[in-house]
Design a protein around this motif. Structure first.
Motif, short mmCIF file in Angstrom:
data_model
loop_
_atom_site.label_atom_id
_atom_site.label_comp_id
_atom_site.label_asym_id
_atom_site.label_seq_id
_atom_site.Cartn_x
_atom_site.Cartn_y
_atom_site.Cartn_z
N THR A 175 -12.78 54.92 12.02
CA THR A 175 -13.33 54.77 13.37
C THR A 175 -13.50 56.16 13.97
N ALA A 176 -14.76 56.53 14.21
CA ALA A 176 -15.02 57.84 14.82
C ALA A 176 -14.54 57.84 16.26
N ARG A 177 -14.17 59.02 16.71
CA ARG A 177 -13.69 59.15 18.09
C ARG A 177 -14.08 60.51 18.65
N GLY A 178 -14.55 60.51 19.90
CA GLY A 178 -14.82 61.77 20.59
C GLY A 178 -13.68 62.00 21.56
N ALA A 179 -13.94 61.68 22.86
CA ALA A 179 -12.90 61.85 23.87
C ALA A 179 -12.20 60.54 24.21
N GLY A 180 -12.66 59.44 23.62
CA GLY A 180 -12.04 58.14 23.93
C GLY A 180 -12.36 57.67 25.34
N SER A 181 -13.48 58.13 25.90
CA SER A 181 -13.84 57.71 27.27
C SER A 181 -14.76 56.49 27.27
N GLY A 182 -15.01 55.93 26.11
CA GLY A 182 -15.91 54.77 25.99
C GLY A 182 -15.41 53.59 26.80
N ARG A 183 -16.35 52.77 27.25
CA ARG A 183 -16.03 51.64 28.12
C ARG A 183 -16.05 50.31 27.40
N PRO A 200 -23.60 61.52 32.06
CA PRO A 200 -22.65 60.44 32.33
C PRO A 200 -21.58 60.94 33.30
N ALA A 201 -21.09 60.03 34.15
CA ALA A 201 -20.09 60.45 35.14
C ALA A 201 -18.87 61.06 34.46
N SER A 202 -18.70 60.79 33.18
CA SER A 202 -17.58 61.32 32.40
C SER A 202 -17.92 62.66 31.76
N PHE A 203 -18.99 63.33 32.21
CA PHE A 203 -19.53 64.48 31.47
C PHE A 203 -18.55 65.64 31.29
N SER A 211 -16.39 63.77 28.17
CA SER A 211 -16.99 63.04 27.04
C SER A 211 -17.64 64.04 26.08
N THR A 212 -17.73 63.66 24.79
CA THR A 212 -18.33 64.57 23.81
C THR A 212 -19.77 64.17 23.54
N ILE A 213 -20.54 65.13 23.04
CA ILE A 213 -21.95 64.83 22.75
C ILE A 213 -22.03 63.80 21.60
N GLY A 240 -19.98 61.32 21.09
CA GLY A 240 -19.77 60.01 21.73
C GLY A 240 -20.99 59.61 22.55
N ASN A 241 -21.61 60.58 23.23
CA ASN A 241 -22.83 60.28 24.03
C ASN A 241 -23.93 59.77 23.11
N ILE A 242 -24.07 60.43 21.95
CA ILE A 242 -25.14 60.02 21.02
C ILE A 242 -24.82 58.63 20.46
N ALA A 243 -23.57 58.42 20.08
CA ALA A 243 -23.19 57.13 19.49
C ALA A 243 -23.37 55.98 20.48
N GLU A 244 -23.23 56.28 21.78
CA GLU A 244 -23.39 55.22 22.80
C GLU A 244 -24.74 55.28 23.50
N ALA A 284 -25.59 57.43 25.74
CA ALA A 284 -25.10 57.48 27.12
C ALA A 284 -26.22 57.78 28.11
N GLY A 285 -26.07 57.18 29.28
CA GLY A 285 -27.02 57.44 30.36
C GLY A 285 -26.38 58.36 31.38
N GLY A 286 -26.55 58.02 32.62
CA GLY A 286 -25.98 58.84 33.67
C GLY A 286 -26.84 58.74 34.90
N ILE A 318 -21.27 59.28 10.69
CA ILE A 318 -20.52 60.16 11.61
C ILE A 318 -21.45 61.32 11.98
N VAL A 319 -21.76 61.42 13.25
CA VAL A 319 -22.60 62.53 13.72
C VAL A 319 -21.73 63.79 13.74
N THR A 320 -22.22 64.84 13.08
CA THR A 320 -21.43 66.08 13.07
C THR A 320 -22.13 67.21 13.85
N GLY A 339 -26.72 48.83 29.56
CA GLY A 339 -27.67 49.89 29.84
C GLY A 339 -27.25 51.21 29.23
N GLU A 340 -25.90 51.38 29.06
CA GLU A 340 -25.45 52.70 28.59
C GLU A 340 -24.08 52.70 27.92
N HIS A 341 -23.31 51.65 28.06
CA HIS A 341 -21.95 51.70 27.49
C HIS A 341 -21.85 51.11 26.09
C1 LIG Z 1 -14.90 57.50 34.54
C2 LIG Z 1 -15.95 57.21 33.50
C3 LIG Z 1 -17.28 57.30 33.85
C4 LIG Z 1 -18.27 57.03 32.90
N1 LIG Z 1 -19.57 57.15 33.27
C5 LIG Z 1 -20.54 56.92 32.37
C6 LIG Z 1 -21.91 57.06 32.74
O1 LIG Z 1 -22.25 57.39 33.87
N2 LIG Z 1 -22.83 56.81 31.80
C7 LIG Z 1 -22.50 56.45 30.51
O2 LIG Z 1 -23.39 56.26 29.68
N3 LIG Z 1 -21.21 56.32 30.15
C8 LIG Z 1 -20.23 56.55 31.03
N4 LIG Z 1 -18.91 56.40 30.66
C9 LIG Z 1 -18.58 55.95 29.30
C10 LIG Z 1 -18.30 57.05 28.26
O3 LIG Z 1 -17.90 58.25 28.87
C11 LIG Z 1 -19.51 57.26 27.36
O4 LIG Z 1 -19.75 56.10 26.58
C12 LIG Z 1 -19.38 58.47 26.41
O5 LIG Z 1 -20.60 58.61 25.73
C13 LIG Z 1 -18.26 58.32 25.39
O6 LIG Z 1 -18.04 59.59 24.81
P1 LIG Z 1 -16.66 59.92 24.08
O7 LIG Z 1 -16.76 61.28 23.51
O8 LIG Z 1 -15.52 59.67 24.98
O9 LIG Z 1 -16.71 58.83 22.90
P2 LIG Z 1 -15.59 57.78 22.44
O10 LIG Z 1 -15.21 56.90 23.57
O11 LIG Z 1 -14.50 58.48 21.74
O12 LIG Z 1 -16.43 56.94 21.38
C14 LIG Z 1 -17.47 56.11 21.81
C15 LIG Z 1 -18.18 55.49 20.58
O13 LIG Z 1 -18.83 56.51 19.86
C16 LIG Z 1 -18.38 56.57 18.51
N5 LIG Z 1 -18.35 58.00 18.19
C17 LIG Z 1 -17.72 58.99 18.85
N6 LIG Z 1 -18.01 60.18 18.31
C18 LIG Z 1 -18.83 59.93 17.25
C19 LIG Z 1 -19.47 60.74 16.28
N7 LIG Z 1 -19.33 62.07 16.28
N8 LIG Z 1 -20.24 60.15 15.34
C20 LIG Z 1 -20.41 58.80 15.33
N9 LIG Z 1 -19.82 57.98 16.22
C21 LIG Z 1 -19.05 58.54 17.17
C22 LIG Z 1 -17.01 55.88 18.52
O14 LIG Z 1 -16.71 55.32 17.27
C23 LIG Z 1 -17.23 54.83 19.60
O15 LIG Z 1 -17.87 53.72 19.03
C24 LIG Z 1 -17.91 56.66 31.58
C25 LIG Z 1 -16.55 56.59 31.23
C26 LIG Z 1 -15.58 56.86 32.18
C27 LIG Z 1 -14.14 56.78 31.77
#
Ligand SMILES: Cc1cc2nc3c(=O)[nH]c(=O)nc-3n(C[C@H](O)[C@H](O)[C@H](O)COP(=O)(O)OP(=O)(O)OC[C@H]3O[C@@H](n4cnc5c(N)ncnc54)[C@H](O)[C@@H]3O)c2cc1C
Length: 470
Positions: A71-79, A136-139, A142-144, A146-150, A152-154, A208-210, A419-421
């Motif tokens: 299970t890939a993980r960036g900052a664990g800020s996913g929703r 994203p409000a978590s900018f 959050s890691t790029i 994780g943003n790519i994998a989700e 992410a919007g903002g 896994i995005v590197t 829409g983005e999570h």
């Molecule tokens: C307070 C708060 C506000 C937020 N606001 C927004 C917002 O405005 N907009 C928005 O879109 N999201 C928002 N989020 C959600 C979250 O921050 C995003 O989804 C962000 O993209 C997750 O990044 P992360 O690095 O924490 O990824 P993680 O939570 O660690 O992982 C998210 C997903 O990506 C996968 N992943 C992570 N890294 C990689 C990689 N390198 N290669 C392949 N897969 C990978 C994981 O397996 C998991 O499925 C918010 C979260 C919080 C806590």
């Protein structure tokens, strides 16, 4: 459980210090910001923190050979529970891969490793007058990757789009350890399937995005930030709708209801009139000062016709940042209002925004639930949050029913579940309703082609009993 000799092989690749298996370390990688209540929690057997693509590839090769879930993980800020290791195995955290490889000013592109924080990309570009808009409000954390994998919007998505609009190319490690490069710096590129965009939003289930190559644009010179308070939620929704209809394309247009205003006021110095039932923070930006000033005045006129009770216009960059800080503080402030918050991420066509807000209000009233609504109203993306106590056996079923009806109303209006999570764990029950049976079969076929053993983030996106792996 991963066999001792396999753990040793992985330690030989990443080093002893970066393959962790103490209970404390494992617990730290067992949850994300969705706070999905899993009892007992789903702990990885091993936390692996590679530093290079070669290390990621070697770890994937070992995992694939031994059928170990990764299970890939960036900052664990996913929703949506995306980085929770549902089937144990390896939590592969990319947080040590945080090099900004190149800022190519001539082509207006930046190449970064997956663990770089979104905010760091913004800052490095801004110093050169360049702009990476997805925010994203978590900018800040959050890691790029994780943003790519989700995808992410903002807040700036209404004018500039979301992550996928800026991803030009990727380096991806596949399930068996093969490294591929997709896309590149060419603006136009129709060579084969668009694998870059296939990876965007794939939630760690396909690869896994590197590394990522991201497109940049010139930093807008001027911005005009306004905070508007309204006597009704309808008035706030109507203002955003009419703004967009009148041809104004704001960089951001964020909506908050009265419950959100109360939540913010509990946590920071923030005053608002008693009569305010909703608030918008909006920003227009551009190259010409007179243009954004004029647009600000137009917004004011529209707001007057919709029952605005207070208007604040930022006079300095600091004041603008202070207004946005209110919005960025919102999510945790709302979360603190109740033992649990069930927060959704629905998205509807922009013209249906006022209607979905009305329908959701009716649904939560019907189930007698406390509720806060906020979201990126300018692009039709809403975060309705039910404030509840899911350990209360009488309340939990009402919450589930309300969520079900919210999704049904969203789909009926031509909208979508996320829409983005993303889907992750929290919305997988509803995936079929949104995509149809055939749509889910296509997702599974793609997954099977790229990850035949099903080791990448198993148990996510669709329900486990629907899995295609033998
Ligand atoms: C307070 C708060 C506000 C937020 N606001 C927004 C917002 O405005 N907009 C928005 O879109 N999201 C928002 N989020 C959600 C979250 O921050 C995003 O989804 C962000 O993209 C997750 O990044 P992360 O690095 O924490 O990824 P993680 O939570 O660690 O992982 C998210 C997903 O990506 C996968 N992943 C992570 N890294 C990689 C990689 N390198 N290669 C392949 N897969 C990978 C994981 O397996 C998991 O499925 C918010 C979260 C919080 C806590």
């Amino acid at each position: 459980m991963i066999a001792k000799e396999v753990i040793q092989k992985i330690r030989d690749v990443v080093g002893q210090a970066h393959a962790l298996d103490s209970d404390l370390d494992r617990f730290g990688y067992s949850y994300d910001a969705s706070f999905v209540p899993l009892f007992p929690p789903s702990l990885p057997d091993l936390v692996v923190r590679p530093r290079t693509t070669e290390e990621v590839a070697a770890v994937m090769k070992i995992a694939n050979e031994h059928g170990i879930p990764v299970t890939a993980r960036g900052a664990g800020s996913g929703r949506t529970g995306g980085s929770i290791p549902l089937q144990d195995g390896i939590s592969l955290c990319l947080d040590r891969m945080k090099t900004i490889i190149e800022l190519d000013e001539k082509n207006m592109m930046i190449t970064v490793e997956a663990g770089v924080r979104t905010g760091d990309i913004y800052n490095v570009c801004a110093q050169k007058g360049l702009f990476y808009p997805p925010d994203p409000a978590s900018f800040k954390y959050s890691t790029i990757g994780g943003n790519i994998a989700e995808n992410a919007g903002g807040m700036r998505a209404v004018k500039y789009g979301v992550t996928h609009n800026f991803v030009m190319g990727l380096e991806v490690v596949l399930a068996d350890g093969t490294v591929i490069n997709t896309g590149g710096k060419s603006i136009k590129n129709v060579t084969g399937y668009n694998l870059t965009q296939l990876m965007v939003g794939s939630e760690g289930t396909l690869g896994i995005v590197t590394k990522a190559i991201l497109r940049l644009i010139p930093m807008p010179k001027y911005r005009n930030t306004l905070l508007l308070m309204f006597s009704t939620l309808d008035g706030a929704c109507g203002t955003i709708h009419q703004m967009l209809q009148s041809g104004i394309v704001p960089a951001s247009a964020e909506l908050m209801d009265r419950t959100c205003l109360n939540a913010i006021a509990k946590n920071r110095k923030f005053e608002f009139p008693d009569t305010a039932q909703a608030c918008i923070i909006t920003e227009v930006d551009g190259a010409e000062e007179y243009e954004i000033k004029k647009q600000g005045e137009q917004i004011e006129t529209i707001a007057q016709a919709n029952g605005v009770v207070e208007l604040r216009v930022a006079k300095t960059a600091q004041e603008a940042d202070d207004l946005w800080a209110i919005r960025r503080a919102l999510s945790p402030a709302v979360g603190a209002l109740a033992p649990d918050r069930v927060s959704e991420d629905i998205s509807v066509p922009r013209n249906e925004f006022p209607e979905i807000v009305r329908r959701i209000r009716k649904i939560v009233d019907k189930y007698n639930l406390d509720f806060a609504v906020y979201g990126h109203a300018g692009d039709g993306n809403l975060h309705p949050s039910i404030l509840c106590d899911m350990s209360d056996p009488e309340q939990a079923p009402r919450v589930h029913k309300a969520v079900e009806e919210m999704f049904a109303a969203t789909l009926e209006l031509g909208g979508t579940l996320s829409g983005e999570h993303g889907i992750g764990i929290t919305k997988q029950h509803y995936l079929k309703d949104a995509l149809g049976e055939a749509g889910v079969v296509v997702l599974k076929s793609i997954k099977k082609a790229l990850d035949p053993k099903g080791i990448l983030n198993p148990g996510k996106m669709w329900l486990e009993e629907e899995t295609v792996h033998d």
